[in-house]
Design a protein around this motif. Structure first.
Motif, PDB file in Angstrom:
ATOM      1  N   MET A  96       0.844  -1.174   0.000  1.00  0.00           N
ATOM      2  CA  MET A  96       0.000   0.000   0.000  1.00  0.00           C
ATOM      3  C   MET A  96       0.888   1.236   0.000  1.00  0.00           C
ATOM      4  O   MET A  96       1.893   1.290   0.680  1.00  0.00           O
ATOM      5  N   GLU A  97       0.452   2.199  -0.794  1.00  0.00           N
ATOM      6  CA  GLU A  97       1.164   3.474  -0.879  1.00  0.00           C
ATOM      7  C   GLU A  97       0.141   4.599  -0.730  1.00  0.00           C
ATOM      8  O   GLU A  97      -0.907   4.568  -1.378  1.00  0.00           O
ATOM      9  N   LEU A  98       0.438   5.563   0.113  1.00  0.00           N
ATOM     10  CA  LEU A  98      -0.421   6.736   0.233  1.00  0.00           C
ATOM     11  C   LEU A  98      -0.102   7.672  -0.928  1.00  0.00           C
ATOM     12  O   LEU A  98       1.068   7.926  -1.226  1.00  0.00           O
ATOM     13  N   ILE A  99      -1.163   8.170  -1.601  1.00  0.00           N
ATOM     14  CA  ILE A  99      -0.964   9.063  -2.738  1.00  0.00           C
ATOM     15  C   ILE A  99      -1.809  10.322  -2.571  1.00  0.00           C
ATOM     16  O   ILE A  99      -2.757  10.348  -1.787  1.00  0.00           O
ATOM     17  N   SER A 100      -1.489  11.331  -3.339  1.00  0.00           N
ATOM     18  CA  SER A 100      -2.217  12.596  -3.306  1.00  0.00           C
ATOM     19  C   SER A 100      -3.389  12.557  -4.287  1.00  0.00           C
ATOM     20  O   SER A 100      -3.490  11.657  -5.137  1.00  0.00           O
ATOM     21  N   ALA A 101      -4.231  13.564  -4.187  1.00  0.00           N
ATOM     22  CA  ALA A 101      -5.338  13.690  -5.147  1.00  0.00           C
ATOM     23  C   ALA A 101      -4.784  13.845  -6.558  1.00  0.00           C
ATOM     24  O   ALA A 101      -5.340  13.298  -7.515  1.00  0.00           O
ATOM     25  N   GLU A 102      -3.695  14.578  -6.708  1.00  0.00           N
ATOM     26  CA  GLU A 102      -3.087  14.767  -8.023  1.00  0.00           C
ATOM     27  C   GLU A 102      -2.573  13.446  -8.587  1.00  0.00           C
ATOM     28  O   GLU A 102      -2.735  13.163  -9.779  1.00  0.00           O
ATOM     29  N   GLU A 103      -1.955  12.636  -7.740  1.00  0.00           N
ATOM     30  CA  GLU A 103      -1.468  11.334  -8.198  1.00  0.00           C
ATOM     31  C   GLU A 103      -2.629  10.437  -8.609  1.00  0.00           C
ATOM     32  O   GLU A 103      -2.556   9.730  -9.618  1.00  0.00           O
ATOM     33  N   ARG A 104      -3.718  10.475  -7.851  1.00  0.00           N
ATOM     34  CA  ARG A 104      -4.907   9.716  -8.252  1.00  0.00           C
ATOM     35  C   ARG A 104      -5.420  10.232  -9.591  1.00  0.00           C
ATOM     36  O   ARG A 104      -5.830   9.464 -10.454  1.00  0.00           O
TER      37      ARG A 104
END
Length: 173
Positions: free
Chosen positions: A1-9
């Protein structure tokens, strides 16, 4: 699991090849200032031309023209919450743009194994879970590419989809 930003999504929306599917499990969201503003206006009975949805609808139209597919399944409590009535009222432009949106009453999914959070799945290869606070704010976006997690989400989405009612045929009470 990796936490991502809204921009990355957001990059997944720009790069998926075949299909993006979205499973919504909550009865209330507060995901952006614009949406909160439009919800408040809707509650006040103000007219809305829904032009604020144009960027999303343009994205859908472009993807559909390229042969891609967007599907969204919304698991809802009935009678619908005030937010869900708003959501139902404003998704028409998304449907017209080509997003397939279906609704399923929560009581129909009791025997469906569901993940703990809403998600977007892209090309059955990547899943981005949205983790929300009790107030409906996004607190995390978790990216998974593990095949077991992808399979869990694919199976859950397809099971919900099979039970769901197309937007045009669903009549909230």
């Amino acid at each position: 699991m990796e936490l991502i930003s809204a921009e990355e999504r957001g990059r997944f929306f720009a790069t998926f090849k075949r299909e993006a599917v979205h499973l919504e499990l909550r009865d209330h969201y507060a995901t952006s200032d614009l949406e909160r503003e439009r919800f408040a206006a809707w509650k006040a009975g103000e007219a809305d031309d829904l032009s604020w949805m144009s960027p999303w609808c343009d994205r859908i139209r472009t993807a559909v023209a390229e042969g891609k597919r967007y599907r969204r399944a919304c698991v809802v409590s009935e009678p619908l919450s005030e937010y869900r009535r708003f959501a139902y009222d404003v998704v028409g432009p998304s449907v017209e743009a080509g997003e397939e949106i279906r609704w399923v009453p929560r009581q129909l999914v009791s025997a469906v194994a569901l993940p703990g959070n809403d998600f977007w799945m892209f090309d059955e290869a990547a899943v981005v879970f949205g983790v929300f606070s009790g107030d409906g704010e996004v607190t995390q976006r978790q990216l998974y590419t593990d095949p077991d997690v992808v399979k869990l989400c694919r199976d859950a989405f397809e099971a919900v989809w099979a039970l769901s009612i197309p937007h045009g045929a669903y009549h909230p009470g």
